[in-house]
Design an enzyme around this catalytic site. Sequence first.
Site, short mmCIF file in Angstrom:
data_model
loop_
_atom_site.label_atom_id
_atom_site.label_comp_id
_atom_site.label_asym_id
_atom_site.label_seq_id
_atom_site.Cartn_x
_atom_site.Cartn_y
_atom_site.Cartn_z
N ASP A 184 0.88 -1.16 0.00
CA ASP A 184 0.00 0.00 0.00
C ASP A 184 0.92 1.22 0.00
O ASP A 184 2.11 1.10 0.34
CB ASP A 184 -0.88 -0.03 1.25
CG ASP A 184 -1.69 1.24 1.43
OD1 ASP A 184 -2.37 1.64 0.47
OD2 ASP A 184 -1.63 1.83 2.52
N ASP A 216 0.14 5.08 1.12
CA ASP A 216 0.05 5.97 2.28
C ASP A 216 0.08 5.17 3.58
O ASP A 216 -0.80 4.34 3.83
CB ASP A 216 -1.23 6.80 2.23
CG ASP A 216 -1.32 7.65 0.97
OD1 ASP A 216 -0.42 8.47 0.76
OD2 ASP A 216 -2.28 7.46 0.19
N ASP A 222 -1.71 -0.88 5.98
CA ASP A 222 -1.94 -0.36 7.33
C ASP A 222 -3.41 -0.06 7.59
O ASP A 222 -3.75 0.72 8.48
CB ASP A 222 -1.11 0.91 7.58
CG ASP A 222 -1.59 2.09 6.74
OD1 ASP A 222 -1.91 1.89 5.54
OD2 ASP A 222 -1.65 3.22 7.27
#
Length: 231
Positions: free
Chosen positions: A18, A20, A176
């Site tokens: 991922d 960000d 996250d």
Amino acid sequence: MNKLPLPPQASIKAVLFDLDGTLADTAADLVAALNLALKDHGHEAVTLDAMRHVASDGSLALVKASTTGLNDEQLEQVRQSLLKHYASVNGQQAELFTGMAALLTALSDRNIAFGLVTNKPARYTRPYMDQTGLTSKMATIISGDTTTLSKPHAAPMLLAAQQMAIEPQQILYLGDALRDLEAAQVTNMLGGVAGWGYIKDADSAAQWPHHFYFNQVEEIIKTIDAINQSR
């Protein structure tokens, strides 16, 4: 803890990230754009510390977290201002997380492909990746608008696997947010929680479906080596 069992004879031939809060710490740019948008519409600025853990949740979530009493139309007006400003500040303060550059080098040294699957639109993803110098090194870059559906849907994940010509079950996906781990699970990828990312206490990340929980970037290559050497 919702830790999933490793499949028999597991091996990792590729790693997907991922963006960000996983590959890069982009919160400062996002909050800078947010504050410019808030100023445009007469609202008080917010601090990076207050907004950091919302940075993975998208532009609307940032606007909602930084304002009160706005109707849907007003929220959208601020959001559009944020997006306009983000195009200008994208990459000015963002940087790869500590240890990430070394991890990518270690993956390359082991002939383990790596790529990106993010929900961020390509108009922001591509310029930032170009700034980092990683575009040419990535085996695949899938943005939020590359496919018609974004994470947690399987479509962007499967497209990344297809472009790398690697079976999903041989790919480690790091994220996250819950949607990241759900996307990994639905595509039979190995899911790893990026514990250094924008995870809120209320997220209960240990309850997300995952095979690995990494508190530090440095743990990743050790885990990959251990799995691949045990085959």
